[in-house]
Design a protein around this motif. Structure first.
Motif, PDB file in Angstrom:
ATOM      1  N   LEU A  45     -68.540  42.503  42.495  1.00  0.00           N
ATOM      2  CA  LEU A  45     -68.639  41.061  42.257  1.00  0.00           C
ATOM      3  C   LEU A  45     -67.328  40.547  41.694  1.00  0.00           C
ATOM      4  O   LEU A  45     -66.798  41.093  40.725  1.00  0.00           O
ATOM      5  N   THR A  46     -66.813  39.502  42.329  1.00  0.00           N
ATOM      6  CA  THR A  46     -65.621  38.822  41.827  1.00  0.00           C
ATOM      7  C   THR A  46     -65.928  37.332  41.769  1.00  0.00           C
ATOM      8  O   THR A  46     -66.889  36.860  42.379  1.00  0.00           O
ATOM      9  N   SER A  47     -65.110  36.613  41.042  1.00  0.00           N
ATOM     10  CA  SER A  47     -65.319  35.171  40.950  1.00  0.00           C
ATOM     11  C   SER A  47     -63.981  34.478  40.755  1.00  0.00           C
ATOM     12  O   SER A  47     -63.013  35.078  40.301  1.00  0.00           O
ATOM     13  N   LYS A  48     -63.983  33.206  41.153  1.00  0.00           N
ATOM     14  CA  LYS A  48     -62.802  32.375  40.900  1.00  0.00           C
ATOM     15  C   LYS A  48     -63.248  30.941  40.692  1.00  0.00           C
ATOM     16  O   LYS A  48     -64.275  30.513  41.211  1.00  0.00           O
ATOM     17  N   ASP A  49     -62.460  30.246  39.897  1.00  0.00           N
ATOM     18  CA  ASP A  49     -62.732  28.863  39.544  1.00  0.00           C
ATOM     19  C   ASP A  49     -61.639  28.018  40.183  1.00  0.00           C
ATOM     20  O   ASP A  49     -60.487  28.108  39.791  1.00  0.00           O
ATOM     21  N   VAL A  50     -61.998  27.226  41.205  1.00  0.00           N
ATOM     22  CA  VAL A  50     -60.993  26.438  41.916  1.00  0.00           C
ATOM     23  C   VAL A  50     -61.057  24.952  41.553  1.00  0.00           C
ATOM     24  O   VAL A  50     -60.494  24.117  42.255  1.00  0.00           O
ATOM     25  N   ARG A  51     -61.741  24.638  40.447  1.00  0.00           N
ATOM     26  CA  ARG A  51     -61.811  23.240  40.011  1.00  0.00           C
ATOM     27  C   ARG A  51     -60.416  22.755  39.637  1.00  0.00           C
ATOM     28  O   ARG A  51     -59.603  23.518  39.135  1.00  0.00           O
ATOM     29  N   ALA A  52     -60.176  21.467  39.844  1.00  0.00           N
ATOM     30  CA  ALA A  52     -58.868  20.889  39.529  1.00  0.00           C
ATOM     31  C   ALA A  52     -58.606  20.871  38.026  1.00  0.00           C
ATOM     32  O   ALA A  52     -57.470  20.994  37.588  1.00  0.00           O
ATOM     33  N   ALA A  53     -59.659  20.706  37.231  1.00  0.00           N
ATOM     34  CA  ALA A  53     -59.514  20.663  35.771  1.00  0.00           C
ATOM     35  C   ALA A  53     -60.606  21.517  35.147  1.00  0.00           C
ATOM     36  O   ALA A  53     -61.653  21.728  35.736  1.00  0.00           O
ATOM     37  N   GLN A  54     -60.365  21.992  33.950  1.00  0.00           N
ATOM     38  CA  GLN A  54     -61.286  22.930  33.317  1.00  0.00           C
ATOM     39  C   GLN A  54     -62.342  22.275  32.429  1.00  0.00           C
ATOM     40  O   GLN A  54     -63.201  22.958  31.906  1.00  0.00           O
ATOM     41  N   TYR A  55     -62.311  20.971  32.263  1.00  0.00           N
ATOM     42  CA  TYR A  55     -63.352  20.326  31.465  1.00  0.00           C
ATOM     43  C   TYR A  55     -64.650  20.283  32.271  1.00  0.00           C
ATOM     44  O   TYR A  55     -64.639  20.360  33.500  1.00  0.00           O
ATOM     45  N   VAL A  56     -65.790  20.167  31.561  1.00  0.00           N
ATOM     46  CA  VAL A  56     -67.099  20.148  32.221  1.00  0.00           C
ATOM     47  C   VAL A  56     -67.795  18.798  32.083  1.00  0.00           C
ATOM     48  O   VAL A  56     -68.857  18.602  32.659  1.00  0.00           O
ATOM     49  N   ALA A  57     -67.207  17.881  31.326  1.00  0.00           N
ATOM     50  CA  ALA A  57     -67.790  16.538  31.193  1.00  0.00           C
ATOM     51  C   ALA A  57     -66.680  15.527  30.961  1.00  0.00           C
ATOM     52  O   ALA A  57     -65.671  15.832  30.317  1.00  0.00           O
ATOM     53  N   LEU A  58     -66.888  14.336  31.517  1.00  0.00           N
ATOM     54  CA  LEU A  58     -66.006  13.201  31.265  1.00  0.00           C
ATOM     55  C   LEU A  58     -66.863  12.086  30.693  1.00  0.00           C
ATOM     56  O   LEU A  58     -67.816  11.643  31.331  1.00  0.00           O
ATOM     57  N   VAL A  59     -66.527  11.648  29.478  1.00  0.00           N
ATOM     58  CA  VAL A  59     -67.311  10.633  28.789  1.00  0.00           C
ATOM     59  C   VAL A  59     -66.533   9.327  28.785  1.00  0.00           C
ATOM     60  O   VAL A  59     -65.451   9.228  28.204  1.00  0.00           O
ATOM     61  N   ASP A  60     -67.112   8.316  29.452  1.00  0.00           N
ATOM     62  CA  ASP A  60     -66.508   6.990  29.547  1.00  0.00           C
ATOM     63  C   ASP A  60     -67.299   6.050  28.643  1.00  0.00           C
ATOM     64  O   ASP A  60     -68.439   5.720  28.924  1.00  0.00           O
ATOM     65  N   SER A  61     -66.676   5.632  27.554  1.00  0.00           N
ATOM     66  CA  SER A  61     -67.347   4.738  26.610  1.00  0.00           C
ATOM     67  C   SER A  61     -67.144   3.269  26.970  1.00  0.00           C
ATOM     68  O   SER A  61     -67.615   2.394  26.246  1.00  0.00           O
ATOM     69  N   GLY A  62     -66.444   3.003  28.066  1.00  0.00           N
ATOM     70  CA  GLY A  62     -66.265   1.628  28.516  1.00  0.00           C
ATOM     71  C   GLY A  62     -65.140   0.892  27.824  1.00  0.00           C
ATOM     72  O   GLY A  62     -64.922  -0.275  28.061  1.00  0.00           O
ATOM     73  N   ARG A  63     -64.414   1.528  26.962  1.00  0.00           N
ATOM     74  CA  ARG A  63     -63.321   0.875  26.240  1.00  0.00           C
ATOM     75  C   ARG A  63     -61.973   1.430  26.701  1.00  0.00           C
ATOM     76  O   ARG A  63     -61.092   1.671  25.883  1.00  0.00           O
ATOM     77  N   SER A  64     -61.845   1.686  27.988  1.00  0.00           N
ATOM     78  CA  SER A  64     -60.628   2.288  28.557  1.00  0.00           C
ATOM     79  C   SER A  64     -60.309   3.614  27.888  1.00  0.00           C
ATOM     80  O   SER A  64     -59.155   3.979  27.721  1.00  0.00           O
ATOM     81  N   ASN A  65     -61.351   4.301  27.483  1.00  0.00           N
ATOM     82  CA  ASN A  65     -61.174   5.582  26.815  1.00  0.00           C
ATOM     83  C   ASN A  65     -62.097   6.607  27.467  1.00  0.00           C
ATOM     84  O   ASN A  65     -63.299   6.568  27.263  1.00  0.00           O
ATOM     85  N   ILE A  66     -61.529   7.490  28.262  1.00  0.00           N
ATOM     86  CA  ILE A  66     -62.310   8.542  28.900  1.00  0.00           C
ATOM     87  C   ILE A  66     -61.949   9.852  28.232  1.00  0.00           C
ATOM     88  O   ILE A  66     -60.785  10.258  28.213  1.00  0.00           O
ATOM     89  N   GLU A  67     -62.963  10.505  27.674  1.00  0.00           N
ATOM     90  CA  GLU A  67     -62.751  11.724  26.900  1.00  0.00           C
ATOM     91  C   GLU A  67     -63.307  12.929  27.651  1.00  0.00           C
ATOM     92  O   GLU A  67     -64.484  12.958  28.002  1.00  0.00           O
ATOM     93  N   PRO A  68     -62.469  13.951  27.905  1.00  0.00           N
ATOM     94  CA  PRO A  68     -62.975  15.170  28.532  1.00  0.00           C
ATOM     95  C   PRO A  68     -63.612  16.085  27.486  1.00  0.00           C
ATOM     96  O   PRO A  68     -63.167  16.142  26.336  1.00  0.00           O
ATOM     97  N   LEU A  69     -64.670  16.772  27.887  1.00  0.00           N
ATOM     98  CA  LEU A  69     -65.295  17.781  27.036  1.00  0.00           C
ATOM     99  C   LEU A  69     -65.240  19.122  27.754  1.00  0.00           C
ATOM    100  O   LEU A  69     -65.500  19.204  28.956  1.00  0.00           O
ATOM    101  N   HIS A  70     -64.928  20.157  27.010  1.00  0.00           N
ATOM    102  CA  HIS A  70     -64.824  21.500  27.571  1.00  0.00           C
ATOM    103  C   HIS A  70     -66.022  22.339  27.128  1.00  0.00           C
ATOM    104  O   HIS A  70     -66.718  22.001  26.172  1.00  0.00           O
ATOM    105  N   ALA A  71     -66.237  23.435  27.810  1.00  0.00           N
ATOM    106  CA  ALA A  71     -67.289  24.375  27.427  1.00  0.00           C
ATOM    107  C   ALA A  71     -66.735  25.357  26.406  1.00  0.00           C
ATOM    108  O   ALA A  71     -65.548  25.702  26.441  1.00  0.00           O
ATOM    109  N   LYS A  72     -67.601  25.805  25.490  1.00  0.00           N
ATOM    110  CA  LYS A  72     -67.191  26.821  24.514  1.00  0.00           C
ATOM    111  C   LYS A  72     -66.871  28.129  25.217  1.00  0.00           C
ATOM    112  O   LYS A  72     -65.964  28.843  24.831  1.00  0.00           O
TER     113      LYS A  72
END
Length: 189
Positions: A45-72
């Protein structure tokens, strides 16, 4: 020179004591089989992560502020370990030098969150590709999971984490119950 060393030391200590960005905890639940479908058929078994970015969530609060969240945890390793547990519970055996290979490719793992003080909208997407390859051929399957959740008030990290884990566990369950993949591995490994 002393003043420079003192200023550098203070800056370094301040940076170390700065609050760390919150992270989401992955709690994957592999779908373990009660009945083995084969006995000791070997694979690597092998694996690879080909996602463009490593964050798992993008939080948009509507104030021109988008915050990425990463996994532990490392997403690739967490999903690979869960998939390995599933295959081993079905009777397959992971070895280093097998001519039979299973590759997990993580193409997307993201929760998009739009929230305000009064409401939130979360949309989760997970795309995994599993390739089972033998000297006699190859089977490539893509598994997609999506989820949406609306709520009152702004979304907490625990709610975002819950949506992410739910989608990942649903896709793991889909892989565990895929008869085409099971039969291919059972007959050709």
């Amino acid at each position: 020179m002393r003043k420079f060393v003192l200023a550098a030391s203070i800056a370094l200590l301040t940076a170390c004591s700065a609050p760390q960005q919150e992270q989401l905890n992955l709690t994957l639940q592999p779908q373990l089989s009660m009945n083995t479908i084969t006995q000791g058929k070997a694979f690597s078994l092998t694996s690879k992560d080909v996602r463009a970015a490593q964050y798992v969530a993008l939080v948009d609060s509507g104030r021109s502020n988008i915050e990425p969240l990463h996994a532990k945890q490392n997403v690739r390793i967490a999903l690979e370990n869960a998939l390995l547990e599933q295959f081993e519970s079905q009777g397959f055996k992971n070895t280093v030098n097998s001519e039979n290979n299973v590759e997990l490719e993580i193409q997307e793992a993201l929760v998009s969150v739009k929230h305000s003080v009064l409401e939130n909208q979360m949309d989760a997407n997970l795309v995994l590709e599993v390739t089972a390859e033998t000297p006699k051929g190859k089977l490539v399957k893509t598994y997609t999971g999506t989820a949406s959740r609306n709520g009152m008030m702004s979304a907490s990290n625990e709610e975002i984490q819950s949506v992410l884990n739910d989608v990942m566990n649903l896709v793991l369950e889909e892989i565990a119950n895929d008869n085409e993949l099971q039969n291919y591995m059972k007959e050709r490994f």
